[in-house]
Design a protein around this motif. Structure first.
Motif, PDB file in Angstrom:
ATOM      1  N   THR A 140       1.895   6.853  -1.378  1.00  0.00           N
ATOM      2  CA  THR A 140       1.005   5.756  -1.723  1.00  0.00           C
ATOM      3  C   THR A 140       1.532   5.056  -2.977  1.00  0.00           C
ATOM      4  N   GLY A 172      -2.598  -4.999 -10.145  1.00  0.00           N
ATOM      5  CA  GLY A 172      -3.302  -3.906  -9.487  1.00  0.00           C
ATOM      6  C   GLY A 172      -3.911  -2.918 -10.453  1.00  0.00           C
ATOM      7  N   ASP A 214       0.813  -1.219   0.000  1.00  0.00           N
ATOM      8  CA  ASP A 214       0.000   0.000   0.000  1.00  0.00           C
ATOM      9  C   ASP A 214       0.845   1.267   0.000  1.00  0.00           C
ATOM     10  N   SER A 229      -1.025   3.560  -8.205  1.00  0.00           N
ATOM     11  CA  SER A 229      -2.464   3.508  -8.468  1.00  0.00           C
ATOM     12  C   SER A 229      -3.293   4.000  -7.289  1.00  0.00           C
ATOM     13  N   LEU A 283      -2.929  -3.705  -2.131  1.00  0.00           N
ATOM     14  CA  LEU A 283      -3.053  -5.074  -2.620  1.00  0.00           C
ATOM     15  C   LEU A 283      -2.545  -6.044  -1.566  1.00  0.00           C
ATOM     16  N   LYS A 322      -3.943   2.200  -4.764  1.00  0.00           N
ATOM     17  CA  LYS A 322      -4.642   1.040  -4.232  1.00  0.00           C
ATOM     18  C   LYS A 322      -3.752   0.267  -3.268  1.00  0.00           C
ATOM     19  N   SER A 371      -6.879  -1.308 -12.915  1.00  0.00           N
ATOM     20  CA  SER A 371      -8.332  -1.160 -12.862  1.00  0.00           C
ATOM     21  C   SER A 371      -9.015  -1.789 -14.065  1.00  0.00           C
TER      22      SER A 371
END
Length: 403
Positions: A268, A363, A253, A271, A275, A273, A365
């Motif tokens: 971050t 990861g 993350d 993306s 995982l 996100k 979209s």
């Protein structure tokens, strides 16, 4: 009754002043598209030249007023970019989008490829033709930097859209530029044989007894185990590692990032996100070994001071390790490209489990990004000969008559 004021798009009478050095200044007032009274001046060696120059300047200005273009005089493209990037940074702090990493990447591209050529261009002098010349000055004669030129075109379109609102431009000129046709190269992966040789080179370099070395083999192996970006592996901390579960896993993350003036910091992921990625056996063994030798640092891979490694430090170590491995120069074409490891992993997952699984591992979209940029073309032989032979029965091959 007083004299009526100037109407929008109308100029007043030209007045002249002779200066101490003998030159002449011509001046007039005009009403811009906002209804504001503005001054227009020129300075020339003679009164006649001053008149001609002022009329020419008014001609250009009247065209801008007619087209609804205002405020570009004296404002440079560099100033617009500064204002635009400041606007994006404020928006990022409020909403999280766009990400600061993307803003800094765009700022770097503009600094190196736009401002040296066009930074001093006045906004009221910019045309679509001049922007086209700027874009086509970026690629080299052998076709290099086409991807950079395409990215500059995208950045210019967004910056020009920003400049339309304050009427620095009459329309989005960046969007009207000639489209740069660029086809991204097909993703390439490292063969199993080359990968084994590269890992052996890294092993010998890391085992050298002279001094403490960057653990490039463990870093590369963890990339191969997860398909993560190298920034995500370098930012991995022990509180995100779970080795005691039935299936060991890590939480991805965060990633390292570098910003001029700020240095290295934890950001971050690209993306945004998080995982949860299961670890193969060899990766769990690596992490347990490093856990047993853990110091006070929170990071899995860290320097002597406990800080995560700079990407440039890893790249430099790879360069030193590969210095004597000329037979492997084709792997990264003479330079370390960590993303090829990620593409190798994602392609392997796609071959075994399909495109949807590869996109999840990466990861992404959408599967389009995975297919276009990460999965190598599948060149397996198309073999449906059984079905074809079922409709053509031959007892023996048909041979041509001998001459």
């Amino acid at each position: 009754m007083g004299r009526p004021g100037l109407r929008i798009g109308e100029r007043g009478k030209i007045t002249y002043f002779q200066l101490d050095d003998g030159s002449w200044r011509a001046r007039c007032y005009y009403r811009d598209s906002r209804g504001l009274r503005r001054e227009l001046t020129v300075r020339e060696s003679t009164k006649g030249r001053a008149t001609t120059a002022l009329k020419a300047k008014w001609h250009r200005k009247s065209q801008d007023i007619f087209n609804g273009r205002l405020g570009g005089e004296g404002v440079t493209l560099a100033q617009v970019f500064d204002s635009w990037f400041e606007h994006l940074e404020k928006k990022s702090r409020r909403t999280g989008h766009p990400r600061l990493r993307s803003i800094n990447d765009d700022r770097y591209v503009v600094k190196n490829h736009v401002l040296p050529v066009a930074g001093n261009w006045a906004m009221d002098e910019i045309t679509v033709g001049k922007l086209n010349e700027l874009l086509w000055s970026i690629p080299t004669t052998d076709g290099c930097l086409m991807a950079t030129a395409r990215r500059v075109q995208t950045i210019l379109s967004r910056a020009c859209a920003y400049a339309v609102a304050p009427e620095l431009l009459p329309f989005n000129m960046g969007r009207e530029t000639e489209r740069i046709q660029y086809k991204a190269p097909e993703p390439s992966v490292i063969s199993a044989e080359d990968l084994a040789e590269v890992r052996e080179v890294f092993r010998r370099w890391c085992d050298h007894p002279t001094r403490e070395r960057t653990p490039i083999l463990d870093i590369i192996d963890l990339m191969l185990a997860t398909g993560c970006r190298i920034s995500e592996v370098l930012a991995l901390s022990w509180d995100k590692v779970h080795l005691d579960d039935e299936v060991p896993w890590i939480l991805v993350d965060a990633g390292t990032n570098y910003e001029p003036g700020k240095g290295l910091y934890i950001d971050t992921t690209k993306s945004g996100k998080a995982l949860r990625i299961a670890l193969p056996t060899f990766a769990a063994i690596i992490l347990r070994r490093r856990l047993d030798a853990r110091t006070d640092s929170d990071f899995v891979f860290h320097t002597a001071t406990g800080r995560p490694y700079y990407l440039s430090s890893v790249e430099r170590s790879v360069k030193y390790a590969m210095a004597d491995a000329d037979h492997l120069s084709h792997v990264w074409n003479g330079g370390f490209r960590s993303h090829s490891l990620r593409k190798t992993v994602i392609t392997a997952v796609e071959r075994r489990h399909g495109l949807a699984a590869a996109a999840r591992q990466a990861g992404h979209s959408d599967e389009y990004t995975t297919r276009k940029f990460y999965v190598a073309p599948n060149l397996e032989t198309i073999d449906y000969t059984g079905a074809i032979e079922s409709i053509v029965k031959m007892e023996q091959p048909v041979l041509a008559d001998a001459a």
